[in-house]
Write an enzyme that holds these catalytic residues in place. Structure first.
Site, PDB file in Angstrom:
ATOM      1  N   SER A 142       0.868  -1.179   0.000  1.00  0.00           N
ATOM      2  CA  SER A 142       0.000   0.000   0.000  1.00  0.00           C
ATOM      3  C   SER A 142       0.897   1.218   0.000  1.00  0.00           C
ATOM      4  CB  SER A 142      -0.881   0.003   1.254  1.00  0.00           C
ATOM      5  OG  SER A 142      -1.487   1.284   1.446  1.00  0.00           O
ATOM      6  N   TYR A 155      -2.590  -1.047  10.339  1.00  0.00           N
ATOM      7  CA  TYR A 155      -2.506  -1.264   8.897  1.00  0.00           C
ATOM      8  C   TYR A 155      -1.159  -0.808   8.360  1.00  0.00           C
ATOM      9  CZ  TYR A 155      -3.799  -0.978   3.940  1.00  0.00           C
ATOM     10  OH  TYR A 155      -3.851  -1.137   2.585  1.00  0.00           O
TER      11      TYR A 155
END
Length: 261
Positions: A142, A155
């Protein structure tokens, strides 16, 4: 001559489905990993097989249990006869303030976004070494592998760890002809980001992104397919950001408030 075999996790929708389509079009036999959406995975497998004449096997992956996920992968690789490409695409998103995050969700996100990808890569790499013909491992991380976001402690930490794991794996596996890279998407128009399948990213305005819109899953998939191919044989240990320029704008809001732009 047998076709190369590619494993794609999280292949029932979004980026994973587009990666599977791209690799199928390039002539890979496929193993499509999925979580809960068996129907979508089966439909995708049939679509790829019909369009490109390649095999497409399914494997139900419970990535919340890394031991089980590794056993599930080993079983399907025994059945199909090996592996040449592993795309660790599956992941879960999570937002919670640092002071409010709990151990259960921390462990769940790390299991899915880091530990299971590591265990799957272990199995794939061992087989690639034994096969003696090299291989490709691509980890979909990401943009938050590189930049933080409020509420993203769990995350961001998991994705950053997967990014560094990518580099260590690349270093260790290079002598065996195995490349390991990461693709780091920014906001992408997928069901995971509450965008219905089929809606084009161009219809979604994102003024804060220089490109003016989210990414298309096909655009991320094209990078993954490149890294999985022969043309990327000399590229390893890198993380390619695909974010429409989002990470270029860190100082823009502050400069605007200061009257500098």
């Amino acid at each position: 001559m047998s076709r190369p075999i590619a494993v794609v996790t999280g292949a029932s929708s979004g980026i994973g489905a587009e990666v599977a389509l791209a690799l199928g079009a390039l002539g890979h036999d496929l193993v499509l990993g999925y979580g809960r959406n068996a129907t979508a995975a089966k439909e995708l497998a049939e679509r790829i097989t019909e369009a490109h004449g390649v095999r497409a096997e399914l494997v139900a992956h419970d990535l919340t249990d890394p031991d089980l996920a590794q056993r599930q992968l080993d079983a399907v690789l025994d059945a199909v006869g090996g592996v040449d490409v592993l795309v660790n695409n599956a992941g879960i998103n999570r937002r919670a303030a640092v002071t409010e995050e709990d151990a259960e969700n921390w462990e769940r996100v790390f299991a899915v976004n880091l530990t299971s990808p590591f265990r799957l890569a272990q199995s794939a790499a061992a087989r690639m070494i034994a096969q003696g013909r090299g291989g490709r491992i691509v980890n979909v991380t990401s943009v938050h592998e590189h930049v933080p976001i409020v509420g993203g402690s769990t995350y961001c930490a998991a994705k950053a760890a997967l990014g560094m794991l990518t580099k260590v794996m690349a270093l260790e596996l290079a002598p065996h002809g195995i490349t390991v890279n990461a693709v780091a998407p920014g906001e992408t128009a997928t069901p995971m980001n509450n965008v219905p399948a089929g809606q084009d990213a161009a219809t979604i305005a994102r003024p804060a992104i220089p490109a003016g819109r989210p990414g298309r899953p096909q655009e991320v998939a094209s990078l993954v397919a490149y890294l999985a191919g022969a043309g990327a044989a000399y590229t390893t240990g890198t993380s390619i950001v695909s974010d429409g320029g989002l990470t270029l704008t860190a100082a823009v809001a502050n400069a605007a408030l200061a009257g500098q732009v």
